[in-house]
Scaffold this active site. Structure first.
Site, mmCIF file in Angstrom:
data_model
loop_
_atom_site.group_PDB
_atom_site.id
_atom_site.type_symbol
_atom_site.label_atom_id
_atom_site.label_comp_id
_atom_site.label_asym_id
_atom_site.label_seq_id
_atom_site.Cartn_x
_atom_site.Cartn_y
_atom_site.Cartn_z
ATOM 1 N N SER A 1 0.868 -1.186 0.000
ATOM 2 C CA SER A 1 0.000 0.000 0.000
ATOM 3 C C SER A 1 0.898 1.228 0.000
ATOM 4 O O SER A 1 2.070 1.146 0.377
ATOM 5 C CB SER A 1 -0.838 -0.008 1.279
ATOM 6 O OG SER A 1 -1.367 1.273 1.536
ATOM 7 N N TYR B 1 -2.039 -0.893 10.359
ATOM 8 C CA TYR B 1 -2.124 -1.195 8.922
ATOM 9 C C TYR B 1 -0.885 -0.661 8.197
ATOM 10 O O TYR B 1 -0.298 -1.348 7.360
ATOM 11 C CB TYR B 1 -3.405 -0.580 8.356
ATOM 12 C CG TYR B 1 -3.665 -0.890 6.900
ATOM 13 C CD1 TYR B 1 -3.962 -2.193 6.488
ATOM 14 C CD2 TYR B 1 -3.648 0.111 5.930
ATOM 15 C CE1 TYR B 1 -4.218 -2.476 5.149
ATOM 16 C CE2 TYR B 1 -3.903 -0.167 4.599
ATOM 17 C CZ TYR B 1 -4.190 -1.465 4.214
ATOM 18 O OH TYR B 1 -4.433 -1.743 2.888
HETATM 19 P P1 NAD Z 1 -11.622 -6.658 0.353
HETATM 20 O O1 NAD Z 1 -12.020 -6.552 1.779
HETATM 21 O O2 NAD Z 1 -12.633 -6.403 -0.704
HETATM 22 O O3 NAD Z 1 -10.973 -8.092 0.092
HETATM 23 C C1 NAD Z 1 -10.216 -8.788 1.028
HETATM 24 C C2 NAD Z 1 -10.590 -10.263 0.932
HETATM 25 O O4 NAD Z 1 -9.759 -10.988 1.829
HETATM 26 C C3 NAD Z 1 -12.047 -10.533 1.350
HETATM 27 O O5 NAD Z 1 -12.704 -11.303 0.361
HETATM 28 C C4 NAD Z 1 -11.913 -11.302 2.657
HETATM 29 O O6 NAD Z 1 -12.940 -12.269 2.861
HETATM 30 C C5 NAD Z 1 -10.558 -11.966 2.481
HETATM 31 N N1 NAD Z 1 -9.958 -12.309 3.762
HETATM 32 C C6 NAD Z 1 -9.925 -11.557 4.895
HETATM 33 N N2 NAD Z 1 -9.321 -12.226 5.872
HETATM 34 C C7 NAD Z 1 -8.942 -13.417 5.355
HETATM 35 C C8 NAD Z 1 -8.292 -14.567 5.892
HETATM 36 N N3 NAD Z 1 -7.879 -14.594 7.165
HETATM 37 N N4 NAD Z 1 -8.070 -15.616 5.078
HETATM 38 C C9 NAD Z 1 -8.491 -15.599 3.791
HETATM 39 N N5 NAD Z 1 -9.135 -14.560 3.237
HETATM 40 C C10 NAD Z 1 -9.362 -13.487 4.017
HETATM 41 O O7 NAD Z 1 -10.365 -5.693 0.197
HETATM 42 P P2 NAD Z 1 -9.662 -5.103 -1.092
HETATM 43 O O8 NAD Z 1 -9.910 -3.654 -1.097
HETATM 44 O O9 NAD Z 1 -9.970 -5.908 -2.301
HETATM 45 O O10 NAD Z 1 -8.123 -5.307 -0.689
HETATM 46 C C11 NAD Z 1 -7.302 -6.349 -1.180
HETATM 47 C C12 NAD Z 1 -5.863 -6.074 -0.765
HETATM 48 O O11 NAD Z 1 -5.458 -4.813 -1.279
HETATM 49 C C13 NAD Z 1 -5.647 -5.986 0.749
HETATM 50 O O12 NAD Z 1 -4.378 -6.498 1.062
HETATM 51 C C14 NAD Z 1 -5.668 -4.502 1.007
HETATM 52 O O13 NAD Z 1 -4.997 -4.179 2.189
HETATM 53 C C15 NAD Z 1 -4.953 -4.004 -0.226
HETATM 54 N N6 NAD Z 1 -5.165 -2.593 -0.558
HETATM 55 C C16 NAD Z 1 -6.411 -2.127 -0.845
HETATM 56 C C17 NAD Z 1 -6.550 -0.787 -1.191
HETATM 57 C C18 NAD Z 1 -7.895 -0.240 -1.535
HETATM 58 O O14 NAD Z 1 -7.992 0.958 -1.775
HETATM 59 N N7 NAD Z 1 -8.933 -1.053 -1.583
HETATM 60 C C19 NAD Z 1 -5.440 0.058 -1.228
HETATM 61 C C20 NAD Z 1 -4.188 -0.460 -0.916
HETATM 62 C C21 NAD Z 1 -4.053 -1.798 -0.604
#
Ligand code: NAD
Length: 284
Positions: free
Chosen positions: A167, A180
């Site tokens: 991130s 985080y």
């Molecule tokens: P999201 O919440 O839509 O998806 C995360 C998924 O991980 C969910 O489907 C959840 O069920 C699954 N999950 C959670 N805990 C788990 C576990 N213990 N075992 C297996 N699966 C598990 O989030 P997202 O926005 O798609 O984010 C995906 C990645 O991108 C994450 O690492 C997040 O930190 C990173 N990220 C997101 C953003 C953003 O703006 N959305 C920005 C930077 C980084």
């Protein structure tokens, strides 16, 4: 999904943790469209099944696998199922991750008047070990443990690619979210460590560092119930030279480039920001 370009992943097997999530599902669909067989690994069985079904309806090959990235036995069971139904793993995308209110302070700064306990305010001093641990474990251990389980296949065949999701918090921490930010810095650091460690066995390891993308995870932080932007969202936009949030499909070009041996075969241990210039901007 309209891909920016295609690469040939025919006969490859890709494991996508968090594949039921917003970004994970976009990654999974793009990888499937390039011909790979995809395992959607997620704690949430329903969302994993929905994503897998969608991929299959569109002519791809995908299975849903319920697993917890924090439990090694659960990952090992997932590996057995993936071996049986798809084959050994060529690509691992560590997409499971996220933040939690328990690892978050209410205010950006500590004010003297808040040090005396006030209701409805979580100061730095109120953060509980369990909350910090949850966020740190999900992002850091939730990347390390699946890597231990799924890269064994790659080592055996002397080839493979790991993509982690960091991130822009990893470069400079955002206010309020110490757990985080620290966890994503650890993910970036681990990406470099692992790239070095695996360099003699044919495995490349890189990461993508997205800025804010409007997803289920970020919606509550970025939008009010009426759809208008929160104060924090406006602040993010004001620090983003391109003046907007990213769209999940804007991560796909970087992903496919990192998965293409001819295009990025010498790129290893890199963390690529996809952030509209956020991490490059000092604010002045
Ligand atoms: P999201 O919440 O839509 O998806 C995360 C998924 O991980 C969910 O489907 C959840 O069920 C699954 N999950 C959670 N805990 C788990 C576990 N213990 N075992 C297996 N699966 C598990 O989030 P997202 O926005 O798609 O984010 C995906 C990645 O991108 C994450 O690492 C997040 O930190 C990173 N990220 C997101 C953003 C953003 O703006 N959305 C920005 C930077 C980084």
């Amino acid at each position: 999904m309209k891909l920016p370009f295609t690469i040939n992943l025919t006969s490859k097997v890709a494991v996508i943790t968090g594949g039921g999530g917003v970004l994970g599902s976009a990654f999974a669909k793009a990888i499937a469209q390039c011909g790979a067989k995809v395992a959607i690994v997620d704690l949430n069985r329903t969302s994993a099944e929905e994503v897998a079904a969608q991929i299959c309806r569109e002519g791809g090959v995908a299975i849903a696998v319920e697993a917890n990235v924090l439990v090694k036995d659960s990952l090992t069971t997932a590996l057995v199922k993936i071996h049986k139904e798809l084959g050994p793993c060529d690509i691992l995308l560590n997409g499971a991750g996220g933040n939690h209110p328990a690892g978050t302070t209410t205010k950006e700064y500590l004010y003297l008047e808040d040090v005396e306990k006030q209701e409805n305010i979580q100061t730095f001093f109120d953060l509980e070990r369990e909350g910090v641990e949850f966020v740190f474990n999900l992002n850091f251990l939730g990347t390390l443990l699946p890597t231990q389980v799924f890269t064994r296949d790659m080592v055996a065949r002397k080839q493979g690619i790991v993509i982690n999701i960091s991130s822009m918090n990893a470069y400079t921490p955002l206010t309020k979210i110490p757990a985080y930010s620290g966890a994503k810095a650890a993910v970036s650091n681990f990406t470099q460590w692992l790239a070095v460690h695996m360099s003699k066995v044919g495995i490349r390891v890189n990461a993508i560092a997205p800025e804010f993308f409007l997803t289920e995870q970020t919606k509550g932080l970025l939008q009010r119930e009426d759809g208008t932007l929160t104060e924090r969202a406006q602040k993010v936009i004001s620090q983003t030279p391109m003046g907007r949030f990213g769209e999940p499909q804007e991560l796909i070009g970087t992903l496919l480039w990192l998965l293409s041996e001819p295009a990025s075969g010498f790129v290893n241990g890199a963390v690529i920001p996809v952030d509209g210039g956020f991490s490059a901007y000092s604010g002045v």
